[in-house]
Design a protein around this motif. Structure first.
Motif, PDB file in Angstrom:
ATOM      1  N   ARG A 187       0.853  -1.194   0.000  1.00  0.00           N
ATOM      2  CA  ARG A 187       0.000   0.000   0.000  1.00  0.00           C
ATOM      3  C   ARG A 187       0.886   1.239   0.000  1.00  0.00           C
ATOM      4  N   ALA A 188       0.447   2.266  -0.710  1.00  0.00           N
ATOM      5  CA  ALA A 188       1.287   3.469  -0.796  1.00  0.00           C
ATOM      6  C   ALA A 188       0.477   4.665  -1.257  1.00  0.00           C
ATOM      7  N   TRP A 189       0.987   5.841  -0.889  1.00  0.00           N
ATOM      8  CA  TRP A 189       0.594   7.088  -1.531  1.00  0.00           C
ATOM      9  C   TRP A 189       1.401   7.191  -2.823  1.00  0.00           C
ATOM     10  N   PHE A 190       0.752   7.669  -3.884  1.00  0.00           N
ATOM     11  CA  PHE A 190       1.404   7.683  -5.196  1.00  0.00           C
ATOM     12  C   PHE A 190       1.151   9.000  -5.913  1.00  0.00           C
ATOM     13  N   GLY A 191       2.173   9.487  -6.573  1.00  0.00           N
ATOM     14  CA  GLY A 191       2.050  10.639  -7.455  1.00  0.00           C
ATOM     15  C   GLY A 191       3.302  10.730  -8.310  1.00  0.00           C
ATOM     16  N   LEU A 192       3.336  11.718  -9.182  1.00  0.00           N
ATOM     17  CA  LEU A 192       4.530  11.993  -9.971  1.00  0.00           C
ATOM     18  C   LEU A 192       5.371  13.018  -9.231  1.00  0.00           C
ATOM     19  N   LYS A 193       6.687  12.837  -9.255  1.00  0.00           N
ATOM     20  CA  LYS A 193       7.601  13.655  -8.458  1.00  0.00           C
ATOM     21  C   LYS A 193       7.479  15.144  -8.800  1.00  0.00           C
ATOM     22  N   ASP A 194       7.185  15.463 -10.069  1.00  0.00           N
ATOM     23  CA  ASP A 194       7.123  16.875 -10.466  1.00  0.00           C
ATOM     24  C   ASP A 194       5.793  17.529 -10.112  1.00  0.00           C
ATOM     25  N   ASP A 208       1.052  -0.277 -11.640  1.00  0.00           N
ATOM     26  CA  ASP A 208       2.212  -1.146 -11.800  1.00  0.00           C
ATOM     27  C   ASP A 208       3.496  -0.477 -11.320  1.00  0.00           C
ATOM     28  N   ALA A 209       3.374   0.486 -10.410  1.00  0.00           N
ATOM     29  CA  ALA A 209       4.542   1.275 -10.016  1.00  0.00           C
ATOM     30  C   ALA A 209       5.043   0.968  -8.606  1.00  0.00           C
ATOM     31  N   LEU A 210       4.291   0.236  -7.809  1.00  0.00           N
ATOM     32  CA  LEU A 210       4.729  -0.094  -6.458  1.00  0.00           C
ATOM     33  C   LEU A 210       5.681  -1.289  -6.481  1.00  0.00           C
ATOM     34  N   PRO A 211       6.477  -1.471  -5.426  1.00  0.00           N
ATOM     35  CA  PRO A 211       7.253  -2.711  -5.331  1.00  0.00           C
ATOM     36  C   PRO A 211       6.313  -3.909  -5.393  1.00  0.00           C
ATOM     37  N   PRO A 212       6.757  -5.025  -5.963  1.00  0.00           N
ATOM     38  CA  PRO A 212       5.873  -6.185  -6.091  1.00  0.00           C
ATOM     39  C   PRO A 212       5.507  -6.771  -4.731  1.00  0.00           C
ATOM     40  N   THR A 213       4.284  -7.285  -4.644  1.00  0.00           N
ATOM     41  CA  THR A 213       3.841  -7.931  -3.414  1.00  0.00           C
ATOM     42  C   THR A 213       4.688  -9.154  -3.091  1.00  0.00           C
ATOM     43  N   ALA A 214       5.374  -9.703  -4.087  1.00  0.00           N
ATOM     44  CA  ALA A 214       6.242 -10.857  -3.856  1.00  0.00           C
ATOM     45  C   ALA A 214       7.317 -10.547  -2.815  1.00  0.00           C
ATOM     46  N   PHE A 215       7.710  -9.267  -2.705  1.00  0.00           N
ATOM     47  CA  PHE A 215       8.723  -8.903  -1.707  1.00  0.00           C
ATOM     48  C   PHE A 215       8.225  -9.214  -0.292  1.00  0.00           C
ATOM     49  N   VAL A 243      -2.811   3.702  -3.460  1.00  0.00           N
ATOM     50  CA  VAL A 243      -2.794   2.456  -4.218  1.00  0.00           C
ATOM     51  C   VAL A 243      -2.661   1.299  -3.239  1.00  0.00           C
ATOM     52  N   ALA A 244      -3.523   0.310  -3.382  1.00  0.00           N
ATOM     53  CA  ALA A 244      -3.468  -0.902  -2.557  1.00  0.00           C
ATOM     54  C   ALA A 244      -3.421  -2.109  -3.481  1.00  0.00           C
ATOM     55  N   ILE A 245      -2.442  -2.990  -3.256  1.00  0.00           N
ATOM     56  CA  ILE A 245      -2.262  -4.171  -4.092  1.00  0.00           C
ATOM     57  C   ILE A 245      -2.203  -5.402  -3.194  1.00  0.00           C
ATOM     58  N   THR A 246      -2.884  -6.467  -3.603  1.00  0.00           N
ATOM     59  CA  THR A 246      -2.893  -7.704  -2.828  1.00  0.00           C
ATOM     60  C   THR A 246      -2.639  -8.900  -3.737  1.00  0.00           C
ATOM     61  N   THR A 247      -1.993  -9.901  -3.167  1.00  0.00           N
ATOM     62  CA  THR A 247      -1.821 -11.203  -3.804  1.00  0.00           C
ATOM     63  C   THR A 247      -2.348 -12.263  -2.846  1.00  0.00           C
ATOM     64  N   ARG A 248      -3.212 -13.132  -3.336  1.00  0.00           N
ATOM     65  CA  ARG A 248      -3.779 -14.179  -2.486  1.00  0.00           C
ATOM     66  C   ARG A 248      -3.262 -15.569  -2.853  1.00  0.00           C
ATOM     67  N   ASN A 249      -2.648 -15.691  -4.026  1.00  0.00           N
ATOM     68  CA  ASN A 249      -2.291 -17.031  -4.473  1.00  0.00           C
ATOM     69  C   ASN A 249      -1.012 -17.009  -5.293  1.00  0.00           C
ATOM     70  N   ALA A 259      -5.067  -4.673  -7.866  1.00  0.00           N
ATOM     71  CA  ALA A 259      -4.789  -3.305  -7.430  1.00  0.00           C
ATOM     72  C   ALA A 259      -6.057  -2.460  -7.449  1.00  0.00           C
ATOM     73  N   GLU A 260      -6.140  -1.563  -6.463  1.00  0.00           N
ATOM     74  CA  GLU A 260      -7.163  -0.513  -6.438  1.00  0.00           C
ATOM     75  C   GLU A 260      -6.457   0.827  -6.306  1.00  0.00           C
ATOM     76  N   VAL A 261      -6.954   1.814  -7.035  1.00  0.00           N
ATOM     77  CA  VAL A 261      -6.406   3.169  -6.974  1.00  0.00           C
ATOM     78  C   VAL A 261      -7.530   4.116  -6.571  1.00  0.00           C
ATOM     79  N   TRP A 262      -7.287   4.884  -5.495  1.00  0.00           N
ATOM     80  CA  TRP A 262      -8.283   5.802  -4.947  1.00  0.00           C
ATOM     81  C   TRP A 262      -7.752   7.229  -5.035  1.00  0.00           C
ATOM     82  N   ASP A 263      -8.656   8.173  -5.344  1.00  0.00           N
ATOM     83  CA  ASP A 263      -8.216   9.570  -5.446  1.00  0.00           C
ATOM     84  C   ASP A 263      -8.497  10.321  -4.148  1.00  0.00           C
TER      85      ASP A 263
END
Length: 280
Positions: A187-194, A208-215, A243-249, A259-263
């Protein structure tokens, strides 16, 4: 020292690096930027935005509603060509396909990614929301951590980290401390640096910008995407995304990521699912 002005949609590094040049009807040229690489490969979300921009130019509707991509070979920074084709056009939706090609070391043209997508106009959708989905519970940005906060470079972040405002929920950062939780969550806050606000094309990057859930499952190294489908649900409000990303399997060397992206208005603006290969 005067503060740098915030980039705007249409005038940011992301816009310049995803801009395609029309060579002929349905054919576009682009120089894939090394600024959006993870390890040595070009990020899959950035590639999706590139093809998304080409299809937006080719089709009569402006906004991606659903984009499904198959990643065939790893893309490299440098020249590429995108070929698009109209599949169907209607009053409210149009569908097209696009492929990105590069030349290999022998000079042979290789297809890197193939996309099938439906486009419409997000501004014409009714403002009627009936959902049981809830925004992810993430601490405030100042209580989260990004690559800039690490004493050493974050594994796998590479050049793309310099272009993102990424602040990870501490509850999903065990992998960075050598103690992964065993839960397939990120899970993370996300934006463009500029400071550029989000639009439908940057949503294709966000999923597709967060570290993989595999970590957090205790794995390390590159987790290449096999297939990625994104649904853009509405135009995002200004401000940072969650952004929230989950892996179940994880089975047979492959895992899914949902992934879900919320504004900033607590609207679910994008959803995605991808299948990725895990290096066991």
């Amino acid at each position: 020292m005067a503060q740098a002005s915030q980039a705007t949609i249409g005038d940011s590094e992301f816009d310049r690096d995803t801009a395609v040049t029309r060579r002929a009807d349905g054919v576009y040229d682009i120089d894939l930027s090394a600024g959006w690489t993870i390890i040595n490969a070009v990020n899959g979300g950035y590639l999706l935005a590139v093809l998304g921009r080409a299809l937006a130019d080719h089709l009569p509707h402006p906004d991606p509603f659903t984009v499904s991509a198959h990643y065939l070979t790893a893309s490299q920074p440098g020249p590429a060509v995108v070929r698009t084709q109209t599949v169907r056009t209607g009053r409210t939706l149009s569908t097209g396909q696009a492929s990105l090609f590069q030349h290999d070391e022998r000079g042979n043209e290789v297809e890197r990614i193939r996309v099938l997508a439906s486009y419409g106009d997000l501004d014409t959708l009714p403002d009627d929301v009936r959902t049981t989905a809830k925004p992810p519970a993430i601490p405030s940005i100042d209580q989260c951590f990004g690559p800039d906060d690490a004493p050493a470079p974050v594994p796998g972040s590479s050049a793309i980290a310099d272009r993102l405002m990424l602040k990870l929920d501490p509850a999903t950062l065990g992998w960075a401390l050598g103690a992964p939780s065993g839960k397939g969550e990120m899970r993370a806050w996300f934006g463009l640096k500029d400071g550029r606000d989000a639009d439908p094309f940057s949503l294709l990057l966000a999923v597709d910008a967060l570290p993989p859930t595999a970590f957090e499952l205790g794995l390390s190294g590159w987790v290449p995407t096999v297939e990625l489908t994104v649904h853009v649900r509405c135009r995002p409000a200004p401000g940072p995304l969650r952004v929230a990303i989950t892996t179940r399997n994880l089975a047979g060397g492959f895992l899914e990521e949902d992934a879900e992206v919320w504004d900033s208005n607590d609207r679910l603006v994008a959803q995605s699912r991808q299948l990725a290969r895990a290096r066991l």
